[in-house]
Every structure is written in structure tokens, then in C-alpha cells.
Design a protein around this motif. Structure first.
Motif, mmCIF file in Angstrom:
data_model
loop_
_atom_site.group_PDB
_atom_site.id
_atom_site.type_symbol
_atom_site.label_atom_id
_atom_site.label_comp_id
_atom_site.label_asym_id
_atom_site.label_seq_id
_atom_site.Cartn_x
_atom_site.Cartn_y
_atom_site.Cartn_z
ATOM 1 N N SER A 78 34.775 -19.859 77.010
ATOM 2 C CA SER A 78 34.570 -20.325 75.631
ATOM 3 C C SER A 78 33.259 -21.102 75.504
ATOM 4 O O SER A 78 32.581 -21.016 74.482
ATOM 5 C CB SER A 78 35.756 -21.160 75.139
ATOM 6 N N ALA A 79 32.871 -21.821 76.544
ATOM 7 C CA ALA A 79 31.590 -22.540 76.531
ATOM 8 C C ALA A 79 30.430 -21.549 76.478
ATOM 9 O O ALA A 79 29.474 -21.740 75.715
ATOM 10 C CB ALA A 79 31.470 -23.442 77.757
ATOM 11 N N SER A 80 30.507 -20.489 77.260
ATOM 12 C CA SER A 80 29.444 -19.477 77.265
ATOM 13 C C SER A 80 29.335 -18.773 75.918
ATOM 14 O O SER A 80 28.235 -18.514 75.423
ATOM 15 C CB SER A 80 29.687 -18.444 78.362
ATOM 16 N N LYS A 81 30.473 -18.476 75.320
ATOM 17 C CA LYS A 81 30.472 -17.819 74.009
ATOM 18 C C LYS A 81 29.883 -18.738 72.941
ATOM 19 O O LYS A 81 29.111 -18.304 72.085
ATOM 20 C CB LYS A 81 31.886 -17.388 73.627
ATOM 21 N N ARG A 82 30.223 -20.000 73.001
ATOM 22 C CA ARG A 82 29.689 -20.959 72.030
ATOM 23 C C ARG A 82 28.182 -21.157 72.249
ATOM 24 O O ARG A 82 27.411 -21.219 71.291
ATOM 25 C CB ARG A 82 30.433 -22.290 72.149
ATOM 26 N N GLU A 83 27.755 -21.232 73.499
ATOM 27 C CA GLU A 83 26.326 -21.350 73.813
ATOM 28 C C GLU A 83 25.568 -20.159 73.222
ATOM 29 O O GLU A 83 24.518 -20.329 72.588
ATOM 30 C CB GLU A 83 26.114 -21.388 75.322
ATOM 31 N N TYR A 84 26.086 -18.976 73.409
ATOM 32 C CA TYR A 84 25.450 -17.765 72.878
ATOM 33 C C TYR A 84 25.344 -17.829 71.355
ATOM 34 O O TYR A 84 24.315 -17.496 70.776
ATOM 35 C CB TYR A 84 26.241 -16.532 73.318
ATOM 36 N N ALA A 85 26.422 -18.278 70.714
ATOM 37 C CA ALA A 85 26.419 -18.377 69.252
ATOM 38 C C ALA A 85 25.372 -19.384 68.771
ATOM 39 O O ALA A 85 24.648 -19.129 67.799
ATOM 40 C CB ALA A 85 27.807 -18.783 68.752
ATOM 41 N N ILE A 86 25.270 -20.510 69.449
ATOM 42 C CA ILE A 86 24.282 -21.528 69.068
ATOM 43 C C ILE A 86 22.872 -21.003 69.291
ATOM 44 O O ILE A 86 21.989 -21.185 68.453
ATOM 45 C CB ILE A 86 24.513 -22.840 69.845
ATOM 46 N N LYS A 87 22.637 -20.329 70.401
ATOM 47 C CA LYS A 87 21.302 -19.811 70.695
ATOM 48 C C LYS A 87 20.845 -18.781 69.666
ATOM 49 O O LYS A 87 19.653 -18.600 69.455
ATOM 50 C CB LYS A 87 21.252 -19.212 72.101
ATOM 51 N N ARG A 88 21.771 -18.114 69.025
ATOM 52 C CA ARG A 88 21.424 -17.110 68.011
ATOM 53 C C ARG A 88 21.074 -17.736 66.669
ATOM 54 O O ARG A 88 20.525 -17.074 65.796
ATOM 55 C CB ARG A 88 22.576 -16.125 67.835
ATOM 56 N N LEU A 89 21.384 -19.027 66.481
ATOM 57 C CA LEU A 89 21.080 -19.700 65.229
ATOM 58 C C LEU A 89 19.579 -19.940 65.093
ATOM 59 O O LEU A 89 18.870 -20.092 66.084
ATOM 60 C CB LEU A 89 21.790 -21.064 65.167
ATOM 61 N N SER A 90 19.126 -20.026 63.866
ATOM 62 C CA SER A 90 17.729 -20.371 63.620
ATOM 63 C C SER A 90 17.525 -21.852 63.952
ATOM 64 O O SER A 90 18.489 -22.635 64.020
ATOM 65 C CB SER A 90 17.377 -20.140 62.152
ATOM 66 N N ARG A 91 16.283 -22.244 64.145
ATOM 67 C CA ARG A 91 15.980 -23.649 64.417
ATOM 68 C C ARG A 91 16.505 -24.531 63.286
ATOM 69 O O ARG A 91 17.067 -25.596 63.525
ATOM 70 C CB ARG A 91 14.480 -23.844 64.598
ATOM 71 N N LYS A 92 16.343 -24.070 62.054
ATOM 72 C CA LYS A 92 16.808 -24.834 60.894
ATOM 73 C C LYS A 92 18.311 -25.088 60.978
ATOM 74 O O LYS A 92 18.773 -26.204 60.755
ATOM 75 C CB LYS A 92 16.467 -24.075 59.610
ATOM 76 N N LYS A 93 19.076 -24.061 61.320
ATOM 77 C CA LYS A 93 20.537 -24.210 61.432
ATOM 78 C C LYS A 93 20.908 -25.142 62.583
ATOM 79 O O LYS A 93 21.851 -25.927 62.480
ATOM 80 C CB LYS A 93 21.206 -22.845 61.634
ATOM 81 N N LYS A 94 20.177 -25.059 63.690
ATOM 82 C CA LYS A 94 20.424 -25.951 64.819
ATOM 83 C C LYS A 94 20.194 -27.399 64.416
ATOM 84 O O LYS A 94 20.986 -28.283 64.751
ATOM 85 C CB LYS A 94 19.547 -25.589 66.014
ATOM 86 N N LEU A 95 19.113 -27.662 63.696
ATOM 87 C CA LEU A 95 18.811 -29.014 63.249
ATOM 88 C C LEU A 95 19.870 -29.509 62.268
ATOM 89 O O LEU A 95 20.231 -30.698 62.283
ATOM 90 C CB LEU A 95 17.421 -29.085 62.633
ATOM 91 N N GLU A 96 20.413 -28.619 61.450
ATOM 92 C CA GLU A 96 21.487 -28.984 60.537
ATOM 93 C C GLU A 96 22.745 -29.391 61.313
ATOM 94 O O GLU A 96 23.481 -30.285 60.887
ATOM 95 C CB GLU A 96 21.816 -27.839 59.584
ATOM 96 N N MET A 97 22.983 -28.751 62.453
ATOM 97 C CA MET A 97 24.124 -29.115 63.310
ATOM 98 C C MET A 97 24.012 -30.564 63.782
ATOM 99 O O MET A 97 25.018 -31.232 63.979
ATOM 100 C CB MET A 97 24.185 -28.228 64.546
ATOM 101 N N LEU A 98 22.794 -31.031 63.986
ATOM 102 C CA LEU A 98 22.569 -32.357 64.526
ATOM 103 C C LEU A 98 22.811 -33.464 63.509
ATOM 104 O O LEU A 98 23.016 -34.609 63.877
ATOM 105 C CB LEU A 98 21.136 -32.482 65.070
#
Length: 79
Positions: free
Chosen positions: A58-78
Motif C-alpha cells: 500500500s505504501a508503494s501504491k500510494r508513493e506511485y500515486a503521489i509521484k504522478r501528481l503535478s507539482r501544484k497538486k503536491k504543494l496543495e497536499m502540504l
């Protein structure tokens, strides 16, 4: 217990990974050859996000999902 984590590098890039020991892994990224090649030239890095996962799969799957996000979406997560 597994964690998905995100680091902010000195050049403001983001790195996402998984580990069982967050403290150890961040130290490795900052001071050892065991850190990812990507982060070695972008030290120091700072832990900016982490989440708990029940197992490695589940950690690997979540990592993959996060890596596919745009930088903007990643920053929104923070936020």
C-alpha cells in the motif's frame, strides 16, 4: 509499519519515497551515500509530508500515486 514521505530539497524540488523509519531515512538523505541519488546533490532536505501505510504494497501504491501528481497538486497536499 510503512510511511510514504515527501522531502523538500534545497533547490525547492520535491522527492517522494517510502520507508519504515522516517528519522533514519531523512538522515540518510542528508548525510550518507544511502540517500537517493536525486537528493545527494540537493542537500539539505527537509521532511515536509508523511503518512502511515499498513504494508509495503500500500505504501508503494500510494508513493506511485503521489509521484504522478503535478507539482501544484503536491504543494496543495502540504497545505
Amino acid at each position: 509499519m510503512w510511511f510514504v514521505y515527501m522531502l523538500k530539497c534545497s533547490d525547492s524540488t520535491l522527492y517522494t519515497g517510502i520507508t519504515t523509519d522516517l528519522e533514519r531515512r531523512v538522515k540518510e538523505h542528508n548525510s550518507s551515500d544511502k540517500g537517493a541519488k536525486f537528493t545527494r546533490s540537493r542537500r539539505p532536505v527537509t521532511l515536509v509530508y508523511s503518512e502511515h501505510c499498513s504494508d509495503r504494497s500500500s505504501a508503494s501504491k500510494r508513493e506511485y500515486a503521489i509521484k504522478r501528481l503535478s507539482r501544484k497538486k503536491k504543494l496543495e497536499m502540504l497545505d
